[in-house]
Design a protein around this motif. Structure first.
Motif, PDB file in Angstrom:
ATOM      1  N   GLY A  19      28.791   6.675 -45.665  1.00 50.83           N
ATOM      2  CA  GLY A  19      27.401   6.532 -45.292  1.00 50.83           C
ATOM      3  C   GLY A  19      27.089   6.979 -43.874  1.00 50.83           C
ATOM      4  N   GLY A  20      28.096   7.464 -43.131  1.00 53.76           N
ATOM      5  CA  GLY A  20      27.887   7.962 -41.771  1.00 53.76           C
ATOM      6  C   GLY A  20      27.607   9.459 -41.768  1.00 53.76           C
ATOM      7  N   ILE A  21      27.502  10.036 -40.595  1.00 53.44           N
ATOM      8  CA  ILE A  21      27.088  11.431 -40.471  1.00 53.44           C
ATOM      9  C   ILE A  21      28.127  12.402 -41.038  1.00 53.44           C
ATOM     10  CG2 ILE A  21      27.987  11.617 -38.112  1.00 53.44           C
ATOM     11  CD1 ILE A  21      24.909  13.421 -39.675  1.00 53.44           C
ATOM     12  N   ILE A  22      29.405  12.120 -40.894  1.00 50.37           N
ATOM     13  CA  ILE A  22      30.433  13.026 -41.438  1.00 50.37           C
ATOM     14  C   ILE A  22      30.358  13.031 -42.960  1.00 50.37           C
ATOM     15  CG2 ILE A  22      32.894  13.543 -41.540  1.00 50.37           C
ATOM     16  CD1 ILE A  22      31.571  13.927 -38.795  1.00 50.37           C
ATOM     17  N   TRP A  23      30.194  11.851 -43.538  1.00 44.64           N
ATOM     18  CA  TRP A  23      29.988  11.749 -44.990  1.00 44.64           C
ATOM     19  C   TRP A  23      28.702  12.483 -45.380  1.00 44.64           C
ATOM     20  CZ3 TRP A  23      25.691   9.570 -47.279  1.00 44.64           C
ATOM     21  CH2 TRP A  23      25.736   9.336 -48.650  1.00 44.64           C
TER      22      TRP A  23
END
Length: 445
Positions: A120-124
């Motif tokens: 759910g973070g930016i890399i994901w």
């Protein structure tokens, strides 16, 4: 509007359907009042949980976990202040990062994702964003509307992609059902899917922003940009004209358009710089005779002065300003060769009394959009349709390489900073050397 309330959002009926109005503040945790609108209760809940988690983290003395949207705004402010937003494509890439993408039954926005490497973070999120764009197989434009034809499982569906600049919170795409619009989209020539280079450029932009947030702003404890894997760039396309093609192009072009073509091929500048050249920046050769009657020549040159980025009038998006500054906004002096001098002296005879424009349209005014004229000229001259106006610049570089002009001279003539810009033409140089060696061999035989 207080922490005592379990779910600080309300289900509301609006003109756009059911929405969830979020309204929350908590002075105990240092959270100022936040008002947002979400499409689902799940979105509101996720936002609220992340907000509280971040507030608790700050209370423990940890760095606040910022959203990618905060970094996006900071980065945009930075490059605008430094005048690096030089091309419309720069702003376009930043805007398209705001397009909502659909995954696992809900809409996500990169700008709302926290800057971490967890689920759910930016890399994901950037990985899911890329997968979402890879489903686009065709793009079309009706007036200012952006339309994407997407392949989803075994179905193909047209969608309207709202402009993210139109709303504070970018809207998701909507399917197109109007028969008239669908018919227009099917007839429109449009464009194909997003190229691998376009997707790579956008991921690279995210990578740069995350690395800057870690290295320069100290917002992050690790370089998240290093976790983004980029596809290999495609081989640069180098296209140029041989002399017979160039002659054919000049033969079919009208008088003033042929002057512009000659300028692009012999000067090598970018289109807007050629169009924007004025007589005050043209310096013809000077001839001086000494006491012994010996005459020396001081070469002439064309100049683009360094643009003052500190002035309040500086606007990196202004096409008119691009006429009088280089892409990197540095000074540029280009030597006036005999070919250039001949062309300029012809234009001097065509100079208008009330205009300082060198390559004008016949009545002293600047050239504007000439894509149709360019397309027609190429077709009549038998030039491939994919040959771009910018390829006249490649033709200039190709000619200089084949003439054996040293790399550093070529770089200075066009204001290139990176030697790799010239190295792209290395294969042309090898061909020229091969042909020269073969010619000598045949003469010797």
């Amino acid at each position: 509007m207080s922490s005592a309330r379990k779910n600080p959002w309300k289900k509301t009926k609006t003109s756009e359907g059911i929405k969830y109005k979020y309204d929350f503040q908590d002075k105990n945790w240092g959270i100022k009042r936040i008002k947002r609108t979400f499409n689902t209760a799940e979105e509101a809940s996720t936002f609220h949980q992340n907000l509280m988690k971040n507030a608790m983290s700050i209370s423990r003395g940890d760095k606040p976990e910022r959203s990618f949207g905060e970094a996006l705004i900071e980065y945009l402010t930075l490059i605008e202040a430094e005048g690096k937003l030089a091309l419309s494509s720069d702003e376009s890439d930043l805007l398209t990062l705001r397009w909502p993408f659909y995954y696992n039954g809900r809409w996500h926005r990169l700008e709302e994702l926290p800057m971490n490497d967890r689920e759910g973070g930016i890399i994901w999120g950037i990985g899911r964003y890329k997968q979402d764009l890879e489903k686009v197989i065709r793009r079309s434009y009706i007036k200012k509307g952006i339309y994407h034809l997407r392949r989803e499982k075994d179905l193909m569906q047209w969608y309207l992609q709202p402009n993210p600049a139109d709303d504070l919170q970018p809207k998701p795409r909507t399917s197109v059902s109007c028969p008239t619009t669908l018919a227009r989209l099917e007839r429109a020539k449009g464009r194909g899917p997003f190229s691998s280079d376009t997707l790579r450029r956008r991921l690279s932009l995210v990578k740069t922003i995350l690395t800057t947030a870690w290295k320069d702003w100290r917002w992050l404890d690790q370089d998240l940009g290093a976790l983004i894997q980029l596809d290999k760039p495609s081989k640069a396309r180098i296209s140029f004209l041989v002399q017979t093609q160039y002659d054919a192009l000049l033969n079919v072009a009208d008088e003033y358009f042929s002057y512009l073509i000659r300028a692009a091929k012999n000067i090598g500048w970018r289109q807007q710089n050629i169009i924007g050249l004025t007589w005050d920046r043209v310096h013809f050769p000077e001839y001086n005779t000494d006491g012994q009657g010996q005459t020396t020549k001081t070469p002439g040159y064309l100049r683009i002065d360094k643009f003052n980025k500190s002035t309040k009038d500086f606007d990196p998006r202004d096409r008119k300003q691009r006429r009088i500054r280089t892409k990197n906004q540095d000074d540029l002096d280009t030597v006036m060769t005999e070919e250039i001098e001949t062309l300029l002296r012809e234009m001097l005879l065509k100079k208008h009394l009330n205009s300082s424009v060198v390559f004008h349209r016949g009545v002293g005014n600047y050239w504007r959009d000439f894509r149709r004229r360019w397309t027609t000229a190429k077709k009549r001259a038998g030039i491939p349709s994919k040959f771009r106006w910018h390829d006249l610049r490649h033709t200039w570089a190709t000619d200089r390489i084949n003439e054996g002009v040293p790399k550093h001279i070529i770089m200075e003539e066009q204001g290139w900073k990176d030697p790799d810009m010239v190295d792209r033409y290395a294969h042309i140089q090898r061909e020229a050397r091969y042909n020269a060696l073969e010619t000598v061999k045949k003469k010797a035989g």
